[in-house]
Design a protein around this motif. Structure first.
Motif, PDB file in Angstrom:
ATOM      1  N   ASP A   1       1.002  -1.059  -0.031  1.00  0.00           N
ATOM      2  CA  ASP A   1       0.268   0.129  -0.205  1.00  0.00           C
ATOM      3  C   ASP A   1       0.992   1.224  -0.114  1.00  0.00           C
ATOM      4  OD1 ASP A   1      -2.220  -1.424   0.006  1.00  0.00           O
ATOM      5  OD2 ASP A   1      -2.778  -1.137   2.122  1.00  0.00           O
ATOM      6  N   TYR A   2       1.829   1.237   0.705  1.00  0.00           N
ATOM      7  CA  TYR A   2       2.824   2.520   0.810  1.00  0.00           C
ATOM      8  C   TYR A   2       3.311   2.800  -0.539  1.00  0.00           C
ATOM      9  CZ  TYR A   2       6.353   5.620   1.876  1.00  0.00           C
ATOM     10  OH  TYR A   2       7.469   6.730   1.932  1.00  0.00           O
ATOM     11  N   TYR A   3       3.804   1.626  -1.210  1.00  0.00           N
ATOM     12  CA  TYR A   3       4.557   2.027  -2.537  1.00  0.00           C
ATOM     13  C   TYR A   3       3.660   1.916  -3.683  1.00  0.00           C
ATOM     14  CZ  TYR A   3       9.175   1.716  -0.259  1.00  0.00           C
ATOM     15  OH  TYR A   3      10.199   2.148   0.708  1.00  0.00           O
ATOM     16  N   ASP A   4       2.430   1.644  -3.464  1.00  0.00           N
ATOM     17  CA  ASP A   4       1.185   1.394  -4.399  1.00  0.00           C
ATOM     18  C   ASP A   4       1.902   0.477  -5.553  1.00  0.00           C
ATOM     19  OD1 ASP A   4      -1.081   1.943  -5.668  1.00  0.00           O
ATOM     20  OD2 ASP A   4      -0.378   3.506  -6.839  1.00  0.00           O
ATOM     21  N   VAL A   5       2.133  -0.708  -5.065  1.00  0.00           N
ATOM     22  CA  VAL A   5       2.739  -1.895  -5.864  1.00  0.00           C
ATOM     23  C   VAL A   5       1.804  -3.026  -5.504  1.00  0.00           C
ATOM     24  CG1 VAL A   5       4.936  -0.858  -6.381  1.00  0.00           C
ATOM     25  CG2 VAL A   5       4.456  -2.529  -4.470  1.00  0.00           C
ATOM     26  N   SER A   6       1.769  -4.037  -6.517  1.00  0.00           N
ATOM     27  CA  SER A   6       1.030  -5.311  -6.147  1.00  0.00           C
ATOM     28  C   SER A   6       1.727  -6.000  -5.363  1.00  0.00           C
ATOM     29  CB  SER A   6       0.635  -5.816  -7.242  1.00  0.00           C
ATOM     30  OG  SER A   6       1.769  -6.657  -7.728  1.00  0.00           O
ATOM     31  N   VAL A   7       0.936  -6.979  -4.371  1.00  0.00           N
ATOM     32  CA  VAL A   7       1.708  -7.949  -3.604  1.00  0.00           C
ATOM     33  C   VAL A   7       2.412  -9.116  -4.359  1.00  0.00           C
ATOM     34  CG1 VAL A   7       1.020  -9.674  -1.890  1.00  0.00           C
ATOM     35  CG2 VAL A   7       0.134  -7.507  -1.371  1.00  0.00           C
ATOM     36  N   ASP A   8       1.724  -9.273  -5.522  1.00  0.00           N
ATOM     37  CA  ASP A   8       2.436 -10.425  -6.455  1.00  0.00           C
ATOM     38  C   ASP A   8       3.719  -9.825  -6.758  1.00  0.00           C
ATOM     39  OD1 ASP A   8       0.697 -12.607  -6.343  1.00  0.00           O
ATOM     40  OD2 ASP A   8      -0.500 -11.776  -7.955  1.00  0.00           O
ATOM     41  N   TRP A   9       3.922  -8.591  -7.130  1.00  0.00           N
ATOM     42  CA  TRP A   9       5.005  -7.930  -7.579  1.00  0.00           C
ATOM     43  C   TRP A   9       6.129  -8.074  -6.614  1.00  0.00           C
ATOM     44  CZ3 TRP A   9       8.024  -3.841  -6.443  1.00  0.00           C
ATOM     45  CH2 TRP A   9       9.285  -3.649  -7.095  1.00  0.00           C
ATOM     46  N   LEU A  10       5.651  -7.526  -5.422  1.00  0.00           N
ATOM     47  CA  LEU A  10       6.636  -7.455  -4.134  1.00  0.00           C
ATOM     48  C   LEU A  10       7.254  -9.004  -3.958  1.00  0.00           C
ATOM     49  CD1 LEU A  10       5.243  -5.321  -1.499  1.00  0.00           C
ATOM     50  CD2 LEU A  10       7.217  -4.806  -2.636  1.00  0.00           C
ATOM     51  N   MET A  11       6.455  -9.949  -4.081  1.00  0.00           N
ATOM     52  CA  MET A  11       6.891 -11.491  -3.758  1.00  0.00           C
ATOM     53  C   MET A  11       7.183 -12.077  -5.050  1.00  0.00           C
ATOM     54  SD  MET A  11       6.172 -11.585  -0.647  1.00  0.00           S
ATOM     55  CE  MET A  11       6.679 -13.257  -0.322  1.00  0.00           C
ATOM     56  N   GLY A  12       7.486 -11.404  -6.299  1.00  0.00           N
ATOM     57  CA  GLY A  12       8.360 -11.781  -7.308  1.00  0.00           C
ATOM     58  C   GLY A  12       7.360 -13.001  -8.158  1.00  0.00           C
ATOM     59  N   ARG A  13       6.125 -12.859  -8.204  1.00  0.00           N
ATOM     60  CA  ARG A  13       5.227 -13.884  -8.714  1.00  0.00           C
ATOM     61  C   ARG A  13       4.825 -12.923 -10.062  1.00  0.00           C
ATOM     62  NH1 ARG A  13       0.867 -16.851  -5.567  1.00  0.00           N
ATOM     63  NH2 ARG A  13      -0.011 -16.485  -7.434  1.00  0.00           N
ATOM     64  N   THR A  14       5.239 -11.850 -10.368  1.00  0.00           N
ATOM     65  CA  THR A  14       5.015 -11.049 -11.564  1.00  0.00           C
ATOM     66  C   THR A  14       5.918 -10.157 -11.737  1.00  0.00           C
ATOM     67  OG1 THR A  14       3.347 -10.034 -13.175  1.00  0.00           O
ATOM     68  CG2 THR A  14       3.227  -9.442 -10.975  1.00  0.00           C
ATOM     69  N   GLU A  15       6.290  -9.558 -12.965  1.00  0.00           N
ATOM     70  CA  GLU A  15       6.987  -8.282 -13.182  1.00  0.00           C
ATOM     71  C   GLU A  15       6.031  -7.257 -13.436  1.00  0.00           C
ATOM     72  OE1 GLU A  15      10.471  -8.203 -12.915  1.00  0.00           O
ATOM     73  OE2 GLU A  15      10.107 -10.234 -12.058  1.00  0.00           O
ATOM     74  N   ASN A  16       4.856  -7.121 -13.451  1.00  0.00           N
ATOM     75  CA  ASN A  16       3.969  -6.039 -13.623  1.00  0.00           C
ATOM     76  C   ASN A  16       3.671  -5.399 -12.003  1.00  0.00           C
ATOM     77  OD1 ASN A  16       2.062  -4.193 -13.837  1.00  0.00           O
ATOM     78  ND2 ASN A  16       0.512  -5.498 -14.757  1.00  0.00           N
ATOM     79  N   ARG A  17       4.387  -4.593 -12.000  1.00  0.00           N
ATOM     80  CA  ARG A  17       4.498  -3.848 -10.634  1.00  0.00           C
ATOM     81  C   ARG A  17       3.281  -3.239 -10.182  1.00  0.00           C
ATOM     82  NH1 ARG A  17       8.693   0.970  -8.791  1.00  0.00           N
ATOM     83  NH2 ARG A  17      10.243  -0.751  -9.463  1.00  0.00           N
TER      84      ARG A  17
END
Length: 72
Positions: A51-67
């Motif tokens: 939420d702070y960085y406005d990025v997806s959880v999947d991106w943070l966890m390396g599950r997608t390259e779509n931030r």
């Protein structure tokens, strides 16, 4: 790139120390340090960071390259 590297890069891009970032999202500095060293976050902490960085959880966890996958 793994979770710890992604959060480290995001934090550095904002020119924040570990302590400053931890305070902004309501984490302990030690807890945040452990995540940058490779510990996986608890679910609620993962959401705070995403939420702070406005990025997806999947991106943070390396599950997608779509931030911004969460934006649909």
């Amino acid at each position: 790139m793994d979770f710890s590297e992604r959060i480290r890069r995001l934090r550095r891009a904002e020119h924040l120390t570990q302590a400053e970032f931890a305070k902004k999202v309501g984490l302990t500095m030690r807890g945040y340090q452990e995540m940058e060293l490779g510990s996986l976050p608890r679910y609620e902490n993962l959401l705070r960071i995403a939420d702070y960085y406005d990025v997806s959880v999947d991106w943070l966890m390396g599950r997608t390259e779509n931030r911004y996958a969460h934006r649909g």
